[in-house]
Motif scaffolding. Structure first.
Motif, PDB file in Angstrom:
ATOM      1  N   VAL C  65       0.851  -1.482  -0.067  1.00 49.56           N
ATOM      2  CA  VAL C  65       0.040   0.250   0.381  1.00 49.56           C
ATOM      3  C   VAL C  65       0.960   1.440  -0.068  1.00 49.56           C
ATOM      4  CG1 VAL C  65      -1.927   1.118   1.122  1.00 49.56           C
ATOM      5  CG2 VAL C  65      -2.048  -0.624   1.275  1.00 49.56           C
ATOM      6  N   GLY C  66       1.738   1.292   0.599  1.00 44.92           N
ATOM      7  CA  GLY C  66       3.029   2.320   0.628  1.00 44.92           C
ATOM      8  C   GLY C  66       3.544   2.695  -0.572  1.00 44.92           C
ATOM      9  N   MET C  67       4.178   1.447  -0.672  1.00 47.71           N
ATOM     10  CA  MET C  67       4.456   1.600  -2.376  1.00 47.71           C
ATOM     11  C   MET C  67       3.477   2.266  -3.698  1.00 47.71           C
ATOM     12  SD  MET C  67       7.303  -1.452  -2.242  1.00 47.71           S
ATOM     13  CE  MET C  67       6.855  -2.393  -3.745  1.00 47.71           C
ATOM     14  N   VAL C  68       2.327   1.763  -3.469  1.00 41.43           N
ATOM     15  CA  VAL C  68       1.519   2.372  -4.626  1.00 41.43           C
ATOM     16  C   VAL C  68       0.949   3.562  -4.314  1.00 41.43           C
ATOM     17  CG1 VAL C  68      -0.488   2.062  -5.506  1.00 41.43           C
ATOM     18  CG2 VAL C  68       0.140  -0.224  -4.977  1.00 41.43           C
ATOM     19  N   LEU C  69       0.648   3.550  -2.735  1.00 47.20           N
ATOM     20  CA  LEU C  69       0.375   5.010  -2.500  1.00 47.20           C
ATOM     21  C   LEU C  69       1.740   5.947  -3.566  1.00 47.20           C
ATOM     22  CD1 LEU C  69      -1.917   6.860  -1.298  1.00 47.20           C
ATOM     23  CD2 LEU C  69      -0.683   6.353   0.591  1.00 47.20           C
ATOM     24  N   ALA C  70       2.497   5.847  -3.462  1.00 51.14           N
ATOM     25  CA  ALA C  70       4.218   6.606  -3.702  1.00 51.14           C
ATOM     26  C   ALA C  70       4.131   6.680  -5.051  1.00 51.14           C
ATOM     27  CB  ALA C  70       4.879   6.525  -2.772  1.00 51.14           C
ATOM     28  N   LEU C  71       3.621   6.260  -5.871  1.00 47.24           N
ATOM     29  CA  LEU C  71       4.208   5.771  -7.307  1.00 47.24           C
ATOM     30  C   LEU C  71       2.687   6.839  -7.500  1.00 47.24           C
ATOM     31  CD1 LEU C  71       5.440   4.327  -8.951  1.00 47.24           C
ATOM     32  CD2 LEU C  71       3.588   2.307  -9.179  1.00 47.24           C
ATOM     33  N   GLN C  72       1.175   6.246  -6.935  1.00 49.11           N
ATOM     34  CA  GLN C  72       0.474   6.932  -7.945  1.00 49.11           C
ATOM     35  C   GLN C  72       0.429   8.849  -7.435  1.00 49.11           C
ATOM     36  OE1 GLN C  72      -2.071   5.819 -10.104  1.00 49.11           O
ATOM     37  NE2 GLN C  72      -2.874   4.347  -9.352  1.00 49.11           N
ATOM     38  N   ALA C  73       0.938   9.387  -6.451  1.00 49.27           N
ATOM     39  CA  ALA C  73       1.141  10.750  -5.097  1.00 49.27           C
ATOM     40  C   ALA C  73       1.849  10.790  -6.740  1.00 49.27           C
ATOM     41  CB  ALA C  73       1.762  10.609  -3.931  1.00 49.27           C
ATOM     42  N   TYR C  74       3.088  10.191  -7.054  1.00 46.43           N
ATOM     43  CA  TYR C  74       3.988  11.000  -7.636  1.00 46.43           C
ATOM     44  C   TYR C  74       3.571  11.500  -9.819  1.00 46.43           C
ATOM     45  CZ  TYR C  74       8.206  11.082 -10.429  1.00 46.43           C
ATOM     46  OH  TYR C  74       8.924  12.256 -11.552  1.00 46.43           O
ATOM     47  N   TYR C  75       2.701  10.033  -9.834  1.00 50.94           N
ATOM     48  CA  TYR C  75       2.060  10.824 -10.839  1.00 50.94           C
ATOM     49  C   TYR C  75       1.322  11.878 -11.344  1.00 50.94           C
ATOM     50  CZ  TYR C  75       3.421   6.404 -12.341  1.00 50.94           C
ATOM     51  OH  TYR C  75       4.802   5.289 -12.634  1.00 50.94           O
ATOM     52  N   VAL C  76       0.967  12.162 -10.009  1.00 50.86           N
ATOM     53  CA  VAL C  76      -0.585  13.509 -10.031  1.00 50.86           C
ATOM     54  C   VAL C  76       0.515  14.917  -9.496  1.00 50.86           C
ATOM     55  CG1 VAL C  76      -2.370  14.380  -8.920  1.00 50.86           C
ATOM     56  CG2 VAL C  76      -2.550  12.081  -9.554  1.00 50.86           C
ATOM     57  N   LEU C  77       1.557  14.792  -8.426  1.00 52.44           N
ATOM     58  CA  LEU C  77       1.942  15.841  -8.042  1.00 52.44           C
ATOM     59  C   LEU C  77       3.240  16.118  -9.359  1.00 52.44           C
ATOM     60  CD1 LEU C  77       2.316  15.057  -4.385  1.00 52.44           C
ATOM     61  CD2 LEU C  77       1.013  16.480  -5.217  1.00 52.44           C
ATOM     62  N   VAL C  78       3.311  14.977  -9.586  1.00 47.90           N
ATOM     63  CA  VAL C  78       4.897  16.124 -10.642  1.00 47.90           C
ATOM     64  C   VAL C  78       4.128  16.665 -12.137  1.00 47.90           C
ATOM     65  CG1 VAL C  78       4.398  13.952 -13.155  1.00 47.90           C
ATOM     66  CG2 VAL C  78       7.178  14.705 -12.043  1.00 47.90           C
ATOM     67  N   ASP C  79       2.827  16.463 -12.198  1.00 49.84           N
ATOM     68  CA  ASP C  79       2.119  17.588 -12.732  1.00 49.84           C
ATOM     69  C   ASP C  79       2.163  19.296 -11.669  1.00 49.84           C
ATOM     70  OD1 ASP C  79      -0.692  15.644 -14.508  1.00 49.84           O
ATOM     71  OD2 ASP C  79       1.478  15.759 -15.112  1.00 49.84           O
ATOM     72  N   PHE C  80       2.269  19.200 -11.434  1.00 56.99           N
ATOM     73  CA  PHE C  80       2.316  20.505 -10.158  1.00 56.99           C
ATOM     74  C   PHE C  80       3.666  21.240  -9.473  1.00 56.99           C
ATOM     75  CE2 PHE C  80      -1.576  21.583  -9.482  1.00 56.99           C
ATOM     76  CZ  PHE C  80      -2.907  20.108  -9.821  1.00 56.99           C
ATOM     77  N   GLY C  81       4.720  20.398 -10.077  1.00 58.80           N
ATOM     78  CA  GLY C  81       6.471  20.194  -9.738  1.00 58.80           C
ATOM     79  C   GLY C  81       6.015  20.236  -8.446  1.00 58.80           C
ATOM     80  N   ALA C  82       5.066  19.580  -7.813  1.00 62.26           N
ATOM     81  CA  ALA C  82       4.840  19.478  -6.053  1.00 62.26           C
ATOM     82  C   ALA C  82       6.069  18.167  -5.623  1.00 62.26           C
ATOM     83  CB  ALA C  82       3.896  19.819  -5.991  1.00 62.26           C
ATOM     84  N   ALA C 173       9.899   6.713  -3.788  1.00 65.68           N
ATOM     85  CA  ALA C 173       9.747   7.843  -4.139  1.00 65.68           C
ATOM     86  C   ALA C 173      11.435   8.134  -3.909  1.00 65.68           C
ATOM     87  CB  ALA C 173       9.951   8.779  -2.301  1.00 65.68           C
ATOM     88  N   VAL C 174      12.288   7.557  -3.257  1.00 63.06           N
ATOM     89  CA  VAL C 174      13.757   7.645  -3.657  1.00 63.06           C
ATOM     90  C   VAL C 174      14.401   6.749  -4.656  1.00 63.06           C
ATOM     91  CG1 VAL C 174      16.138   8.071  -1.936  1.00 63.06           C
ATOM     92  CG2 VAL C 174      13.427   8.573  -0.264  1.00 63.06           C
ATOM     93  N   HIS C 175      14.320   5.616  -4.193  1.00 59.87           N
ATOM     94  CA  HIS C 175      14.984   4.768  -4.734  1.00 59.87           C
ATOM     95  C   HIS C 175      14.378   4.649  -6.560  1.00 59.87           C
ATOM     96  CE1 HIS C 175      18.048   3.936  -2.007  1.00 59.87           C
ATOM     97  NE2 HIS C 175      17.325   4.112  -1.068  1.00 59.87           N
ATOM     98  N   GLY C 176      12.836   4.615  -6.222  1.00 63.80           N
ATOM     99  CA  GLY C 176      12.267   4.509  -7.556  1.00 63.80           C
ATOM    100  C   GLY C 176      12.267   5.390  -8.864  1.00 63.80           C
ATOM    101  N   VAL C 177      11.901   7.064  -7.665  1.00 62.60           N
ATOM    102  CA  VAL C 177      11.279   7.837  -8.536  1.00 62.60           C
ATOM    103  C   VAL C 177      12.542   8.669  -9.007  1.00 62.60           C
ATOM    104  CG1 VAL C 177       9.663   9.643  -8.705  1.00 62.60           C
ATOM    105  CG2 VAL C 177       8.837   7.475  -8.905  1.00 62.60           C
ATOM    106  N   GLY C 178      13.215   8.877  -7.335  1.00 62.86           N
ATOM    107  CA  GLY C 178      14.352   9.831  -7.225  1.00 62.86           C
ATOM    108  C   GLY C 178      13.780  11.804  -6.875  1.00 62.86           C
ATOM    109  N   ILE C 179      13.411  11.320  -5.395  1.00 63.60           N
ATOM    110  CA  ILE C 179      13.154  11.724  -4.762  1.00 63.60           C
ATOM    111  C   ILE C 179      14.301  12.294  -3.617  1.00 63.60           C
ATOM    112  CG2 ILE C 179      12.269  13.975  -3.067  1.00 63.60           C
ATOM    113  CD1 ILE C 179      10.027  12.909  -5.208  1.00 63.60           C
ATOM    114  N   TYR C 180      15.144  13.454  -3.179  1.00 65.60           N
ATOM    115  CA  TYR C 180      16.354  13.495  -2.638  1.00 65.60           C
ATOM    116  C   TYR C 180      15.713  12.721  -0.736  1.00 65.60           C
ATOM    117  CZ  TYR C 180      18.372  16.137  -5.606  1.00 65.60           C
ATOM    118  OH  TYR C 180      19.681  16.410  -7.439  1.00 65.60           O
ATOM    119  N   GLU C 181      16.003  12.298  -0.558  1.00 59.83           N
ATOM    120  CA  GLU C 181      15.953  11.532   0.934  1.00 59.83           C
ATOM    121  C   GLU C 181      15.787  11.917   1.831  1.00 59.83           C
ATOM    122  OE1 GLU C 181      18.587   8.297   1.845  1.00 59.83           O
ATOM    123  OE2 GLU C 181      18.278   8.451   3.442  1.00 59.83           O
ATOM    124  N   GLY C 182      17.004  12.990   1.692  1.00 61.52           N
ATOM    125  CA  GLY C 182      16.326  14.167   2.680  1.00 61.52           C
ATOM    126  C   GLY C 182      15.128  14.892   2.929  1.00 61.52           C
TER     127      GLY C 182
END
Lengths: 153, 254, 260
Positions: C65-82, C173-182
């Motif tokens: 669930v955590g993994m899917v959530l992160a993935l879906q969140a990324y797909y939506v947020l990336v459009d806003f640069g957020a 988020a960090v190892h899949g999509v490239g968000i900074y760990e910090g």
């Protein structure tokens, strides 16, 4: 499946649960920010506080030094009165320090930013910051912009 | 006393006396509520009207605590044995001892082994209930029922579905227990020959009423055709073979 | 027509009567509590059956669930640069809603149905009657420990679910999509409030746990002692338990997060 096995696994289970909880509490929530001891309080009056909330941060130069303790409205002077609680170790703010309501990032949450002044006396508990800058309300800016555009024509 | 379930009257104003130190049998056709009678005596069910007294105590007027005290003096053998399936034979018998007495483990061990010895299953003490045959689990349940040395033991259909050898063992056990431990036993059953061989007094119940009572010999020599049909196991008699229906020729031709 | 209305009225009265029975049942169990607390062995055994044995499914579900959530969140947020806000979304969703609710549903399905089946079987093999005749109160020995165990197991399972979910989100988020760990961890820290988010989520899980075991134990105790009756009771536990979780979630969410 004997009692020893059951008791061990239950013990592990409970420990895991507590570990998970602590991990979340410490690393994933803002629990640390609650630890700060009672700071000293100063007041600031604004015309418009925008989206400022209780517990919003108070920062100087981007560094968090306290939080908003209370927000009230003065019915006589028609102003918002914000009570800031500043951590005791940051007690060297000149009495002419200014407070403005700023936004973190473009669409982030709002916080109170302090700009130190030049006076020699420092703010003490109960003092008031007199120089304040209200929050920027987007509609007013757009209104100003459109108005100025219309003027040019 | 009288007892109903919903609108069905299970017991209609019956009176029973269970004499001390003897084996009393309660027999009747299936479904007459013999198990219900045991539950009434044990206080799990309440009669609508009338009283049930054990040793001068009105069972249903006792407080919860006193009822529990009274139950310690009763042993009950359920039809299925009702052993606790998650603990082994030894622990099942030790259960009432550990709960209701303050004896230390070595004393409990001696008592459990003695009770198991009385039913001939001392060697089975480490087995789990799921590993026991039907007859064996009933014997273990019997050992558990006498664990606290009760004054009265109730047997709910102890012989049902047993092979001849197990049956013989159980019959023998019930008889000997009653004699050697000076128990009063109530045996609810519809296995006629076995029950009659060990009972001192028999009650025949049908349709919520006591149809007949007496010693085994008295019943065997009874003139009542219903009693005769029951005792001898005749297929037809006062209780008809055919369920109420139209005459055969009418049914076939219509 | 009148028959239909009569039927509805009849069903309504029957439901209310059943709720009343369940409430009395719960009250009787509460009365036995002092006696249960001095017998921790019983509670520990039940904690094993309800808690430990549900652990595996919670770990797996939480991670995914955590993994899917992160993935879906990324797909939506990336459009806003957020996309940096990904951790905020993952953690808040898990803590406030998904953690307690999904854990609750899984718990109702796995532990709840097992409880109902176990007690129903004890009823049909006359073990409960047997205990009563041995002057031992089955409410105290059988029912109460199970209720306590559910009450304790659910928050533990929920905490583990959320923690594992956050870690799963971190992986994506960090190892899949490239968000900074910090960025992931610091935003999680600042934007998540201990009391409003984490503690409220825990309170929800405690409430859910209590309601689920209450339903499970009651259905088992009340079951018709046939194989068909047992199946029906188990189904009722899972269905009613799940619905109760979802319904209570709405109620609690409105109460807790209403004025944010």
């Amino acid at each position: 499946m004997n009692t020893k096995f059951i008791e061990t696994t239950v013990g592990v289970f409970v420990v895991l649960g507590f570990a998970a909880f602590f991990m979340l509490a410490m690393n994933v929530s803002n629990l640390i920010t609650y630890e700060s001891s009672e700071g000293y309080q100063v007041h600031a009056r604004f015309d418009n506080i925008g989206g400022l909330k209780v517990r919003s941060p108070v920062a100087v130069g981007g560094v968090r030094i306290g939080k908003v303790a209370a927000i009230a409205y003065d019915n006589e002077a028609y102003e918002a009165v914000v009570t800031l609680e500043i951590e005791p170790k940051y007690n060297k703010f000149p009495t002419d320090t200014s407070a403005g309501i700023l936004t973190a990032g473009l669409l982030g949450e709002q916080y109170v930013g302090l700009e130190p002044g030049a006076e020699e006396e420092y703010l003490k508990s109960g003092d008031e910051i007199t120089v304040t800058q209200s929050a920027i309300v987007l509609e007013e800016i757009i209104g100003q912009f459109l108005y100025s555009q219309a003027d040019e024509k | 006393m009288s007892f109903s379930r919903g609108s069905r009257k299970i017991f209609d104003d019956i009176s029973l006396d269970i004499p001390r130190g003897k084996v009393t049998a309660i027999m009747g056709p299936s479904g007459t509520g013999k198990t219900t009678l045991l539950k009434l005596i044990g206080g799990q069910l309440k009669p609508e009207q009338g009283t049930i007294k054990m040793d001068s105590n009105n069972v249903h007027q006792l407080s919860r605590k006193d009822l529990y005290q009274l139950r310690k003096r009763m042993g009950m053998l359920f039809q299925s044995g009702a052993l606790l399936t998650d603990i082994n034979v030894f622990d099942n018998i030790a259960y009432p001892l550990r709960e209701h007495t303050n004896l230390d483990e070595s004393m409990i061990r001696s008592l459990v082994l003695m009770k198991l010895n009385a039913v001939g299953l001392r060697g089975a003490r480490d087995l789990m209930p799921s590993e026991l045959s039907g007859g064996m689990s009933r014997r273990v349940a019997l050992a558990r029922a006498i664990a606290l040395d009760p004054v009265m033991v109730m047997y709910d259909e102890p012989f049902t579905g047993q092979d001849p050898i197990s049956m013989g063992v159980l019959v023998n056990l019930i008889h000997r227990m009653n004699q050697h431990l000076h128990l009063s036993s109530i045996v609810v059953s519809h296995d006629v020959p076995e029950t009659m061989s060990i009972s001192d007094h028999i009650y025949l119940i049908s349709g919520g009423k006591i149809v007949a009572e007496g010693s085994p010999d008295e019943l065997k020599n009874s003139e009542d055709p219903w009693v005769q049909q029951f005792i001898a196991g005749k297929a037809d008699g006062p209780v008809p073979f055919h369920f109420t229906a139209k005459p055969l020729m009418q049914d076939l031709l219509s | 027509m009148m028959n239909k209305i009569q039927l509805i009225g009849h069903k309504l009265i029957a439901t209310v009567a059943r709720l009343g029975q369940a409430a009395i049942f719960f009250y009787q169990i509460l009365l036995t509590m002092p006696g249960v607390l001095i017998r921790p062995k019983l509670i520990i055994k039940q904690l094993y059956s309800t808690g430990v044995q549900t652990l595996v499914i919670i770990l797996v579900a939480g991670t995914f669930v955590g993994m899917v959530l992160a993935l879906q969140a990324y797909y939506v947020l990336v459009d806003f640069g957020a996309e940096d806000s990904i951790s905020q979304m993952v953690v808040l969703s898990l803590m406030r809603e998904l953690g307690p609710v999904i854990t609750g549903l899984l718990f109702a399905g796995r532990a709840g149905s097992a409880l109902t089946a176990e007690i129903g079987l004890m009823k049909s093999t006359e073990q409960l009657s047997g205990m009563e005749m041995m002057a031992i109160d089955p409410m105290q020995r059988v029912m109460a420990p199970r209720i306590l165990a559910g009450f304790l197991a659910m928050p533990i399972l929920t905490a583990i679910f959320i923690a594992v979910g956050v870690l799963g989100g971190y992986l994506v988020a960090v190892h899949g999509v490239g968000i900074y760990e910090g960025v992931y961890w610091s935003l999680a820290q600042t934007k998540v409030d201990f009391y409003t988010d984490l503690m409220n989520g825990m309170i929800k899980s405690i409430v859910f746990g209590l309601v689920i075991v209450w339903i499970a134990v009651f259905e088992g105790h009340d079951s018709v002692p046939t194989s068909e009756g047992l199946g029906q009771a188990t189904t009722r536990t899972v269905v009613h338990g799940s619905l109760a979780v979802l319904g209570l979630d709405f109620l609690l969410t409105a109460l807790m997060f209403g004025d944010i």
